[in-house]
Write a protein that holds these residues in place. Structure first.
Motif, PDB file in Angstrom:
ATOM      1  N   GLY A 131       0.815  -1.196   0.000  1.00 29.42           N
ATOM      2  CA  GLY A 131       0.000   0.000   0.000  1.00 29.42           C
ATOM      3  C   GLY A 131       0.850   1.247   0.000  1.00 29.42           C
ATOM      4  N   LEU A 132       0.190   2.355   0.275  1.00 33.14           N
ATOM      5  CA  LEU A 132       0.855   3.656   0.340  1.00 33.14           C
ATOM      6  C   LEU A 132       1.088   4.026   1.798  1.00 33.14           C
ATOM      7  CD1 LEU A 132       1.792   6.357  -0.959  1.00 33.14           C
ATOM      8  CD2 LEU A 132      -0.606   7.103  -0.816  1.00 33.14           C
ATOM      9  N   VAL A 133       2.305   4.403   2.121  1.00 35.97           N
ATOM     10  CA  VAL A 133       2.640   4.764   3.495  1.00 35.97           C
ATOM     11  C   VAL A 133       3.588   5.950   3.474  1.00 35.97           C
ATOM     12  CG1 VAL A 133       4.558   3.123   3.588  1.00 35.97           C
ATOM     13  CG2 VAL A 133       3.440   3.832   5.707  1.00 35.97           C
ATOM     14  N   GLY A 156       3.506 -10.522  -6.509  1.00 31.62           N
ATOM     15  CA  GLY A 156       4.003  -9.197  -6.163  1.00 31.62           C
ATOM     16  C   GLY A 156       2.941  -8.315  -5.547  1.00 31.62           C
ATOM     17  N   THR A 157       3.373  -7.457  -4.634  1.00 30.76           N
ATOM     18  CA  THR A 157       2.481  -6.479  -4.014  1.00 30.76           C
ATOM     19  C   THR A 157       3.223  -5.147  -3.971  1.00 30.76           C
ATOM     20  OG1 THR A 157       1.082  -6.016  -2.079  1.00 30.76           O
ATOM     21  CG2 THR A 157       3.196  -7.097  -1.646  1.00 30.76           C
ATOM     22  N   GLN A 158       2.528  -4.091  -4.355  1.00 27.96           N
ATOM     23  CA  GLN A 158       3.165  -2.777  -4.492  1.00 27.96           C
ATOM     24  C   GLN A 158       3.268  -2.090  -3.140  1.00 27.96           C
ATOM     25  OE1 GLN A 158       4.320  -0.968  -7.394  1.00 27.96           O
ATOM     26  NE2 GLN A 158       5.113   0.382  -5.801  1.00 27.96           N
ATOM     27  N   VAL A 159       4.451  -1.584  -2.846  1.00 27.56           N
ATOM     28  CA  VAL A 159       4.684  -0.754  -1.668  1.00 27.56           C
ATOM     29  C   VAL A 159       5.172   0.604  -2.151  1.00 27.56           C
ATOM     30  CG1 VAL A 159       6.102  -0.417   0.387  1.00 27.56           C
ATOM     31  CG2 VAL A 159       5.196  -2.693  -0.152  1.00 27.56           C
ATOM     32  N   THR A 160       4.476   1.639  -1.745  1.00 24.68           N
ATOM     33  CA  THR A 160       4.850   2.996  -2.119  1.00 24.68           C
ATOM     34  C   THR A 160       5.043   3.817  -0.859  1.00 24.68           C
ATOM     35  OG1 THR A 160       3.575   2.840  -4.174  1.00 24.68           O
ATOM     36  CG2 THR A 160       4.196   5.044  -3.423  1.00 24.68           C
ATOM     37  N   VAL A 161       6.224   4.399  -0.735  1.00 29.88           N
ATOM     38  CA  VAL A 161       6.547   5.224   0.428  1.00 29.88           C
ATOM     39  C   VAL A 161       6.678   6.665  -0.053  1.00 29.88           C
ATOM     40  CG1 VAL A 161       8.085   5.585   2.376  1.00 29.88           C
ATOM     41  CG2 VAL A 161       7.791   3.278   1.423  1.00 29.88           C
ATOM     42  N   SER A 162       5.717   7.466   0.331  1.00 30.35           N
ATOM     43  CA  SER A 162       5.680   8.833  -0.165  1.00 30.35           C
ATOM     44  C   SER A 162       4.855   9.708   0.765  1.00 30.35           C
ATOM     45  CB  SER A 162       5.074   8.866  -1.572  1.00 30.35           C
ATOM     46  OG  SER A 162       4.923  10.198  -2.031  1.00 30.35           O
ATOM     47  N   SER A 163       5.233  10.970   0.848  1.00 26.76           N
ATOM     48  CA  SER A 163       4.448  11.915   1.633  1.00 26.76           C
ATOM     49  C   SER A 163       3.439  12.650   0.742  1.00 26.76           C
ATOM     50  CB  SER A 163       5.375  12.915   2.320  1.00 26.76           C
ATOM     51  OG  SER A 163       6.218  13.556   1.379  1.00 26.76           O
TER      52      SER A 163
END
Length: 120
Positions: free
Chosen positions: A9-11, A113-120
């Motif tokens: 997910g997005l974190v 696969g699983t999407q990891v997005t690290v963004s502010s």
């Protein structure tokens, strides 16, 4: 062996996520489990690996101290707890199953696969 990864997910930077990978089709306690990741326009790279009983664990230098790999053989599941996430951790994360405790891609089975997005 069929592998199903989830939990991406997005974190925000500094946050945490826990990935899961459920396995079926073979006695789970007999297989070594690994996590890899692939960032955009980069080659897939090793993240972590765990031995059959969970006693042996190895990490890439880039995630050592922030990520923890674990497994629950009763649930046929391997986990990747990711803490202190950084933008450079953004990638598609893959779980893999094999017979050798290795950081190379010598695994016999791969999840989707699983999407990891690290963004502010």
């Amino acid at each position: 062996v069929q592998l199903q990864a989830s939990g991406g997910g997005l974190v925000q930077p500094g946050g945490s996520l826990r990935l899961s990978c459920a396995a079926s089709g073979r006695t789970f306690s007999n297989i070594v489990m690994g996590w890899f990741r692939q960032a955009p326009e980069k080659e897939r790279e090793f993240v972590a690996v765990i031995g059959r009983s969970g006693g042996s664990r190895y990490y890439s230098d880039s995630v050592e101290g922030r990520f923890t790999i674990s497994r629950d053989n009763a649930k046929n599941t391997v986990y990747l707890q990711m803490n202190s996430l950084k933008p450079e951790d953004t990638a598609v994360y893959y779980c893999a199953a094999g017979v050798r405790l290795t950081s190379t891609e010598e695994y016999d089975y791969w999840g989707q696969g699983t999407q990891v997005t690290v963004s502010s």
